[in-house]
Design an enzyme around this catalytic site. Sequence first.
Site, mmCIF file in Angstrom:
data_model
loop_
_atom_site.group_PDB
_atom_site.id
_atom_site.type_symbol
_atom_site.label_atom_id
_atom_site.label_comp_id
_atom_site.label_asym_id
_atom_site.label_seq_id
_atom_site.Cartn_x
_atom_site.Cartn_y
_atom_site.Cartn_z
ATOM 1 N N HIS B 45 50.199 29.166 41.228
ATOM 2 C CA HIS B 45 49.509 27.902 41.441
ATOM 3 C C HIS B 45 48.820 28.008 42.795
ATOM 4 O O HIS B 45 49.442 28.335 43.795
ATOM 5 C CB HIS B 45 50.494 26.740 41.388
ATOM 6 C CG HIS B 45 51.242 26.678 40.091
ATOM 7 N ND1 HIS B 45 50.627 26.438 38.881
ATOM 8 C CD2 HIS B 45 52.542 26.872 39.785
ATOM 9 C CE1 HIS B 45 51.527 26.451 37.905
ATOM 10 N NE2 HIS B 45 52.701 26.736 38.426
ATOM 11 N N GLN B 146 62.044 34.727 37.912
ATOM 12 C CA GLN B 146 62.052 33.265 37.832
ATOM 13 C C GLN B 146 62.385 32.852 36.397
ATOM 14 O O GLN B 146 61.776 33.320 35.427
ATOM 15 C CB GLN B 146 60.710 32.683 38.278
ATOM 16 C CG GLN B 146 60.768 31.158 38.372
ATOM 17 C CD GLN B 146 59.600 30.554 39.127
ATOM 18 O OE1 GLN B 146 58.645 31.230 39.468
ATOM 19 N NE2 GLN B 146 59.687 29.252 39.405
ATOM 20 N N GLU B 148 62.502 29.803 33.936
ATOM 21 C CA GLU B 148 61.912 28.459 33.896
ATOM 22 C C GLU B 148 61.562 28.044 32.474
ATOM 23 O O GLU B 148 60.632 27.264 32.260
ATOM 24 C CB GLU B 148 60.694 28.379 34.821
ATOM 25 C CG GLU B 148 59.755 29.566 34.733
ATOM 26 C CD GLU B 148 58.582 29.466 35.736
ATOM 27 O OE1 GLU B 148 58.326 28.386 36.271
ATOM 28 O OE2 GLU B 148 57.915 30.499 35.938
ATOM 29 N N ASP B 174 59.284 23.341 34.904
ATOM 30 C CA ASP B 174 58.871 24.025 33.674
ATOM 31 C C ASP B 174 60.026 24.105 32.682
ATOM 32 O O ASP B 174 59.825 23.974 31.465
ATOM 33 C CB ASP B 174 58.354 25.432 33.996
ATOM 34 C CG ASP B 174 56.931 25.403 34.519
ATOM 35 O OD1 ASP B 174 56.240 24.377 34.344
ATOM 36 O OD2 ASP B 174 56.498 26.409 35.109
HETATM 37 MG MG LIG Z 1 56.496 27.618 36.802
#
Ligand SMILES: [Mg+2]
Lengths: 263, 263, 263, 263, 263, 263
Positions: B45, B146, B148, B174
Amino acid sequence: MKNPFRKALLDRTPTFGAWIQMGHPAIAEVLGRVGFDWIAVDLEHGVIDLESTAGLFRAIEHYDAVPVARLPFNDPIWIKRVLDAGAGGLIIPMVNSQAEARAAMDQAKYPPLGRRGYGYSRANSHGLDFTPYIQEANKEIAIVMQIEHRDGIEALDGILDVPGVDGAFIGPLDLSGSFGKTGQLDCPEMVQALSAFRSSCNSRGIAAGMHLVHPTPQNIGQALGDGYTMIALGVDNTLLAGAAQAALASAHSAIAPAASPAR
Amino acid sequence: MKNPFRKALLDRTPTFGAWIQMGHPAIAEVLGRVGFDWIAVDLEHGVIDLESTAGLFRAIEHYDAVPVARLPFNDPIWIKRVLDAGAGGLIIPMVNSQAEARAAMDQAKYPPLGRRGYGYSRANSHGLDFTPYIQEANKEIAIVMQIEHRDGIEALDGILDVPGVDGAFIGPLDLSGSFGKTGQLDCPEMVQALSAFRSSCNSRGIAAGMHLVHPTPQNIGQALGDGYTMIALGVDNTLLAGAAQAALASAHSAIAPAASPAR
Amino acid sequence: MKNPFRKALLDRTPTFGAWIQMGHPAIAEVLGRVGFDWIAVDLEHGVIDLESTAGLFRAIEHYDAVPVARLPFNDPIWIKRVLDAGAGGLIIPMVNSQAEARAAMDQAKYPPLGRRGYGYSRANSHGLDFTPYIQEANKEIAIVMQIEHRDGIEALDGILDVPGVDGAFIGPLDLSGSFGKTGQLDCPEMVQALSAFRSSCNSRGIAAGMHLVHPTPQNIGQALGDGYTMIALGVDNTLLAGAAQAALASAHSAIAPAASPAR
Amino acid sequence: MKNPFRKALLDRTPTFGAWIQMGHPAIAEVLGRVGFDWIAVDLEHGVIDLESTAGLFRAIEHYDAVPVARLPFNDPIWIKRVLDAGAGGLIIPMVNSQAEARAAMDQAKYPPLGRRGYGYSRANSHGLDFTPYIQEANKEIAIVMQIEHRDGIEALDGILDVPGVDGAFIGPLDLSGSFGKTGQLDCPEMVQALSAFRSSCNSRGIAAGMHLVHPTPQNIGQALGDGYTMIALGVDNTLLAGAAQAALASAHSAIAPAASPAR
Amino acid sequence: MKNPFRKALLDRTPTFGAWIQMGHPAIAEVLGRVGFDWIAVDLEHGVIDLESTAGLFRAIEHYDAVPVARLPFNDPIWIKRVLDAGAGGLIIPMVNSQAEARAAMDQAKYPPLGRRGYGYSRANSHGLDFTPYIQEANKEIAIVMQIEHRDGIEALDGILDVPGVDGAFIGPLDLSGSFGKTGQLDCPEMVQALSAFRSSCNSRGIAAGMHLVHPTPQNIGQALGDGYTMIALGVDNTLLAGAAQAALASAHSAIAPAASPAR
Amino acid sequence: MKNPFRKALLDRTPTFGAWIQMGHPAIAEVLGRVGFDWIAVDLEHGVIDLESTAGLFRAIEHYDAVPVARLPFNDPIWIKRVLDAGAGGLIIPMVNSQAEARAAMDQAKYPPLGRRGYGYSRANSHGLDFTPYIQEANKEIAIVMQIEHRDGIEALDGILDVPGVDGAFIGPLDLSGSFGKTGQLDCPEMVQALSAFRSSCNSRGIAAGMHLVHPTPQNIGQALGDGYTMIALGVDNTLLAGAAQAALASAHSAIAPAASPAR
Ligand SMILES: [Mg+2]
Ligand SMILES: [Mg+2]
Ligand SMILES: [Mg+2]
Ligand SMILES: [Mg+2]
Ligand SMILES: [Mg+2]
Ligand SMILES: [Mg+2]
């Protein structure tokens, strides 16, 4: 191109500005979205180039804040180029005499008030708004003189009398240095100088400006009470650093005394 | 090239990181100087390109913080290029299966552990430290997965069993979306998933990580108490925005009710 | 848009290339002026973005060297975008099978040879040379497959048989890693692999390429003697570092033993 | 912020610097890693902007070399902005009189020595090290005057007497031009001027500096023997070009006379 | 964040867009000020990086045009990053099957429609408008599939049936290439394909889009008559080149036959 | 480094130039490919920095157009740096007296004609063409004085007599402003001033230059008929805007009156 920042200066309505030294347009977007009335791009301290300045102005304008630049110097090239980049206001640093104020104004205004050159530029939508721009620019762009030397305090009345001066912005730290008392902001010379500054501005109805590098409810209230109406709150780096330090301090507290941090 | 961040992950010593989405090196310098243990450049992001990433790493390293990147995707090109840019740690987003974790690791490690390509790059001082770098990189660069998505929670044991996984980083928002409950971070599915996450990490001695986007003493204490040892505090834009909003709110309060602001 | 680099590959006339990892156009100008036949922009190792690549191509073309790119991966986006940026040659890394070679070629060629998309771009002077460009591109742009894994050696004949392959570029270090013998460039597996590489190229009349990262008269002569005709000499950072080290060593010698340097 | 470069100037201990005209931070990293004592960013010749200068300083500092800038001119804006960007030393070009030297010093020093303006900036970690910086800057930043005109030679004693001058840097080519004898570095005027330069520096204990654009063991030894202690070795572009030319010449030799190169 | 561009697509109201391949924000400002409804940043052909894309979006938004991106490929990384940069519309190139359309949509929509990841980004004012953004994005961002291969024509009904498809954009040149008839836009295969394209769009009420690279009153009228409602007019480089050529031709005419130009 | 632009000035052969205010190298490539004799980079109006200027020069040179810069001011730093960046011609704005013209020339010429400093730079291929460059530069680089104030008209003979002046470029809009009649280009003062300008140029054989911001066959013919030989045609932004407006107007016409556009 009505400029609410200049109007507020003339009306002496308080406005609050942000201050950018780290030249990233996302910073300008954050500050614009937060709702400052104007945002100053600091070209004196900081390393922002002109192309980046234009990028910052783009981001600032999108949020209806007025893009202002504090110039590196009272310099004809920077005055003309930053105006053409689309500045709605200029803060001219270290103005120490009426002659210097006149010289700045001469570069900042189109004829017959001065000798700014005409040209297509970002300020007039790359020529697509050229005629309205050159008709309005002399009236709508705010020119603010920064007073930050004992010579400037002495010459203040002459400086403020130069037609076109919309505001006077105090520079306390440099001013204290000019008295040989760097950082002694409450020494007698400073008290007297700041008092003279406020009363000169006041007697002429010229907006007085100040930068609260570390703003608090107290010093904001004090500045408003002293009659300052153009008030910059913090610096991008200072705001970020303060918030980051607070977060990290919370974290370090949370692990002490049971454990010490990894570094 | 001893990497204190990876060592802390393995030792499960708490470390605190900063998070950069606005890609200016001055931001990295401020955060580095404030004293974070590691600083993540968010390539998922945000709009930071690779050259800017290298510039951020330069600023981060100077303050002895470890440069980490959260990648845009579990993607071989981004893994290799960001490592060559000098990352000391990678956070691979959205790892949902053991196969995906293996694929990431395969790209992140030199032979015989994987098939990362050898080359001169910023990571090895443009070739001047090539031999020590390729000898140490597999051991010193931290690889964090990660988790998510509900699929990732289900596959978690398999993911954590992949050799080379140094940490697991939860992505609560998420994850909630994958249950069809975006933002309901306390719904039963989330409670169960987070509990499973912590116990899987714990049983294997794998560091658990979390990003506190709006850190408070309370949520930091809670995270530490829950056993998280890799904790990111805020985001550059969030920290700046919060501090700027607070300053502006103080200013607006100071002029009310006597007067309203200029806009 | 006759491409002397591709012609030399087909004729197996020796050409010498430079290699850029530090993406500054002045470096490209220096190397172009020195007189290399082609200059490779390394997008695999190094942090050069696409806009910078275009800037490097501009500088390279001005000196009549052919701009080549070593891509980050055998990836359709990078193939199409770098070609549109104006590449005269592509080096596709880590080609391990005929299918991979076909996939690369499919992206690199306009119909009917492949499915590269048509569009105005820098490569065709922003549309002003569109028709001649799309008529010549399939014929004039050199496509070189990099062989740097034991799988690629095994699949070499199939790779070289893909129509459009103009050269094969050996990657010795990665190749040694694929044998589990990183850096043992003279081990039996390597000797056999390099021999197989040369004879496959030779039997098909395909140009063989090699990068001499630290070129010397000896290894250049050896490479030519071995039949390599596409030879890269050094890397920008390596050439600079070597010259800087030599100068500094001279200086340090000059002050010893009478005095030691300041640091 | 102890500055080993300035200390070495005052002690007249030899230091060796690198010189950057191609403004890429990877170049600065290579030169920093090679081990130069200081690295000059050339803002006079070359096209490096201020933001890039800050990026170069970041890279230089990381390797514990001192970042120095040769300014484009004896100009107040460039002096203040480059110092705020974090310079540890300034080389002021074309200083021809004591008045010019005083003017430069006035801009380079905080009160009471001069009138440099105070501000948060990269030099003081964006405000986080503001107080120590402004207390140390006048003492730690090296100011070097470049003497490169017959007028400067005539005014040399006056220039060197200006308090704060830490070194004098000769500019032989421009100096020869001022005698109407461009490039005749051994003409009688030059011999006399260089002798006068050295003896003025020597008699005051002021460090003498020189840039060996094409360094050799001979001219380095000569410079040291002549008492020069601040010695720049080569230019980034020159070092790269020399190494690239040597490599290409080796290659061309290797194919001659049997074959000629492709171009 | 109501998106007039998507609304017009759904209503099948004609809109006119501009097309940017030369990634300078001033170009976006000119085109925005001229009054296009939407402006496409071409990331497929052209060399625009992601940071530049964000800069273009800033300029486009300021003039209330909707920023659209034509992506380099149907690629998950580019979809997510360009959306986070603030795109109001995406044109996905070369969609050839329903599965490909579904894959694109899956990346472009937040749960439960897809699996776009949540994060602070420029699209949500760096977090300051996060909640409204994630609530509106699935509804307001326009997703347009580009059909430019015979496979896509055959699969068209399936592609258009994918929920969330707001428009279909024809790519005539690539389509002709897929028939082995590059540039024969009036060949029977093309006539039939274009007819099928229009009737599929029409029968479903899906907006049909087209890029008139060289717009004329005739081809604009033709496109509108054929039912196209999303029409791009020219390319930045083409518009500039055409106007420049016309000016230069006038000049050359003016000096002939009396004199010939200097080159 | 023969400079056809300067030769044409001296021969008073008509040349046609383009004018860049939006600093993207692709714009320079388009204009170069279209075939202008010279292309001016406008550093006065516009926000182009020096590094970008070098990038534009690269693109311009590749098409054998001569890179020219209109400087921001008659300023020694900009003169020296833009020349070192590789300018083939300089337009010095607002030259109002012989002294100002002499000052500009002094900075623009190497000794003995002036005091431009010697240094490796892009202009001399980073040192690789240093000797030929410094031998030819005084002869080959065109220096053009812009006359755009009544003071400049009065001082014109003195200005044109300064050795090295290769052309005089009129600035009608600023000139009209200096008479207090901004934009009244046909007022008696202007008619007289322009006539004086042409006859002064003519009597000395100095090339007269003019910028036709909105070129038409009529005003081009008029300018040639008046004896102007250095003629700039349009501005990048103006050419783009005009073409975009025409395309959009065609589109809006095509849907009226049957339907109105979406916005
Ligand atoms: Mg994410
Ligand atoms: Mg003018
Ligand atoms: Mg490899
Ligand atoms: Mg296409
Ligand atoms: Mg100040
Ligand atoms: Mg010099």
